[in-house]
Design a protein around this motif. Structure first.
Motif, PDB file in Angstrom:
ATOM      1  N   LYS A 197      26.649  29.782  39.129  1.00 62.24           N
ATOM      2  CA  LYS A 197      28.069  29.798  39.452  1.00 62.24           C
ATOM      3  C   LYS A 197      28.911  30.171  38.232  1.00 62.24           C
ATOM      4  N   THR A 198      28.545  29.599  37.083  1.00 61.53           N
ATOM      5  CA  THR A 198      29.285  29.889  35.850  1.00 61.53           C
ATOM      6  C   THR A 198      29.204  31.373  35.499  1.00 61.53           C
ATOM      7  N   ILE A 199      28.017  31.944  35.640  1.00 65.38           N
ATOM      8  CA  ILE A 199      27.833  33.366  35.309  1.00 65.38           C
ATOM      9  C   ILE A 199      28.685  34.254  36.205  1.00 65.38           C
ATOM     10  N   VAL A 200      28.660  33.997  37.510  1.00 65.93           N
ATOM     11  CA  VAL A 200      29.389  34.840  38.458  1.00 65.93           C
ATOM     12  C   VAL A 200      30.901  34.707  38.265  1.00 65.93           C
ATOM     13  N   VAL A 201      31.378  33.481  38.133  1.00 63.90           N
ATOM     14  CA  VAL A 201      32.822  33.265  37.985  1.00 63.90           C
ATOM     15  C   VAL A 201      33.329  33.860  36.678  1.00 63.90           C
ATOM     16  N   LYS A 202      32.565  33.696  35.592  1.00 68.44           N
ATOM     17  CA  LYS A 202      32.972  34.245  34.293  1.00 68.44           C
ATOM     18  C   LYS A 202      33.022  35.775  34.336  1.00 68.44           C
ATOM     19  N   ALA A 203      32.015  36.400  34.932  1.00 72.45           N
ATOM     20  CA  ALA A 203      31.983  37.863  35.019  1.00 72.45           C
ATOM     21  C   ALA A 203      33.156  38.384  35.848  1.00 72.45           C
ATOM     22  N   ALA A 204      33.449  37.701  36.952  1.00 75.37           N
ATOM     23  CA  ALA A 204      34.554  38.133  37.800  1.00 75.37           C
ATOM     24  C   ALA A 204      35.898  37.960  37.093  1.00 75.37           C
ATOM     25  N   SER A 205      36.070  36.843  36.393  1.00 75.35           N
ATOM     26  CA  SER A 205      37.343  36.579  35.711  1.00 75.35           C
ATOM     27  C   SER A 205      37.597  37.593  34.610  1.00 75.35           C
ATOM     28  N   ALA A 231      48.810  34.314  49.613  1.00 74.51           N
ATOM     29  CA  ALA A 231      47.351  34.418  49.569  1.00 74.51           C
ATOM     30  C   ALA A 231      46.865  34.289  48.130  1.00 74.51           C
ATOM     31  N   GLN A 232      45.627  33.885  47.987  1.00 71.22           N
ATOM     32  CA  GLN A 232      45.041  33.729  46.660  1.00 71.22           C
ATOM     33  C   GLN A 232      44.493  35.068  46.191  1.00 71.22           C
ATOM     34  N   VAL A 233      44.962  35.519  45.049  1.00 77.01           N
ATOM     35  CA  VAL A 233      44.522  36.801  44.515  1.00 77.01           C
ATOM     36  C   VAL A 233      43.460  36.637  43.430  1.00 77.01           C
ATOM     37  N   GLU A 234      43.257  35.399  42.969  1.00 78.56           N
ATOM     38  CA  GLU A 234      42.193  35.171  41.987  1.00 78.56           C
ATOM     39  C   GLU A 234      40.826  35.268  42.665  1.00 78.56           C
ATOM     40  N   PRO A 235      39.768  35.641  41.922  1.00 77.61           N
ATOM     41  CA  PRO A 235      38.421  35.714  42.516  1.00 77.61           C
ATOM     42  C   PRO A 235      37.980  34.353  43.050  1.00 77.61           C
ATOM     43  N   THR A 236      37.334  34.373  44.197  1.00 80.07           N
ATOM     44  CA  THR A 236      36.830  33.136  44.805  1.00 80.07           C
ATOM     45  C   THR A 236      35.341  33.283  45.074  1.00 80.07           C
ATOM     46  N   LEU A 237      34.636  32.156  44.946  1.00 76.88           N
ATOM     47  CA  LEU A 237      33.189  32.146  45.166  1.00 76.88           C
ATOM     48  C   LEU A 237      32.864  31.138  46.256  1.00 76.88           C
ATOM     49  N   ALA A 238      32.163  31.585  47.288  1.00 77.98           N
ATOM     50  CA  ALA A 238      31.727  30.712  48.380  1.00 77.98           C
ATOM     51  C   ALA A 238      30.203  30.697  48.425  1.00 77.98           C
ATOM     52  N   ILE A 239      29.623  29.505  48.608  1.00 76.26           N
ATOM     53  CA  ILE A 239      28.171  29.347  48.604  1.00 76.26           C
ATOM     54  C   ILE A 239      27.700  28.948  49.998  1.00 76.26           C
ATOM     55  N   THR A 240      26.660  29.619  50.458  1.00 75.54           N
ATOM     56  CA  THR A 240      26.078  29.352  51.774  1.00 75.54           C
ATOM     57  C   THR A 240      24.579  29.134  51.623  1.00 75.54           C
ATOM     58  N   MET A 241      24.058  28.092  52.273  1.00 71.40           N
ATOM     59  CA  MET A 241      22.622  27.804  52.252  1.00 71.40           C
ATOM     60  C   MET A 241      21.967  28.536  53.419  1.00 71.40           C
TER      61      MET A 241
END
Length: 301
Positions: A197-205, A231-241
């Protein structure tokens, strides 16, 4: 002198025909003047944008003048009202319906501002960048078809302006020149999920910070202009199992012309950061689990 007298006599004896001839002369003169001014401006104005707008302005005012003269001739000068009605009726035939609708569409596009040259639109299931708008056609540089994503196909499409009345017009750049995009990243269950999660959010930001800062003010203007929620314009991350992996869904805002390139940069950056984890975070692929192996009896003769 005799020739002039004969002409004057003919004009007095045939007022309807003479007025029609006058109208044709004026119409030809106006059309030739429009063509001359467009050619003159094309040669004299170096700036592409100013040259284009000047040519369109000359064309617009020329056609307005032609309409005014037409109304004047057919309502004030021609005494034979039945002939005027016949000419108008002949003009509004089935063969001219599409043409009239196209001209009306050009006025609608101009005054309402449906789109303008430089906009990316989708109309009549055709997507592309608008490169020209005249009194009858909209010219587009096509996007898609046999090429992936938002790349040019190389085909130039001329589309009747009448289509603005026949269906929806999708504008990718009017008022808000950004679009939302997303992609999925499959992560193995054995991975360090928090690190992933940290890697993906940091890369997107880091990659999308410029788009986010610009889109905030643009989106505020859209909210103030239209009846729409914020609406939210910042990157968002959703996790699905899922059955096979943990699916990371990254949603973000991007310039409408840089969607493909931005997705490439994000995938490349995230992939490199995952490789640096020495196996703590692993990308997943489709797996098949064999629950039971059937018994096979082999008899030897």
């Amino acid at each position: 002198m005799e020739v002039l007298e004969q002409i004057n006599q003919w004009i007095n004896d045939h007022p309807v025909s003479s007025n029609i001839i006058k109208y044709i002369v004026w119409a030809v003169f106006i059309l030739l003047t429009i063509a001359f001014l467009r050619r003159f401006l094309r040669k004299k104005l170096p700036d592409t944008r100013i040259r284009y707008r000047s040519q369109k302005g000359v064309e617009f005012f020329g056609y307005v003048l032609l309409i005014i003269i037409t109304i004047s001739f057919f309502t004030g000068s021609i005494k034979d009202f039945a002939l005027a009605i016949g000419l108008l009726t002949a003009g509004i035939t089935i063969t001219l319906q599409e043409l009239i609708l196209s001209v009306a569409g050009s006025f609608y596009i101009f005054f309402v501002g449906v789109y303008k040259p430089g906009d990316r639109i989708e109309i009549n299931n055709i997507k592309g960048d608008v490169i020209d708008i005249d009194s009858i056609y909209t010219t587009m540089m096509e996007i898609g078809e046999w090429v992936s994503s938002d790349n040019y196909s190389g085909r130039i499409v001329k589309l009747s302006n009448a289509f603005v009345f026949k269906g929806p017009v999708y504008n990718y750049s009017k008022d808000f020149p950004f679009v939302w995009d997303e992609f999925n990243i499959p992560i193995r269950y054995e991975s360090d999920i928090e690190l992933a999660k940290t890697i993906v959010v940091k890369a997107a930001s880091e990659t999308l910070s410029e788009y986010v800062s610009k889109s905030i003010s643009e989106w505020k203007q859209v909210v103030n202009k239209y009846y729409i929620e914020n609406a939210q314009v910042e990157p968002t991350l959703a996790i699905t199992m899922t059955d096979n992996w943990v699916q990371f869904n990254l949603r973000y805002i991007v310039d409408y012309k840089k969607r493909r390139y931005t997705k490439h940069v994000l995938n490349e950056l995230i992939g490199k950061e995952i490789q640096k984890t020495d196996g703590k975070v692993q990308l997943a692929s489709t797996t098949v689990e064999i629950v039971r192996i059937p018994n096979i009896n082999i008899e030897k003769e």
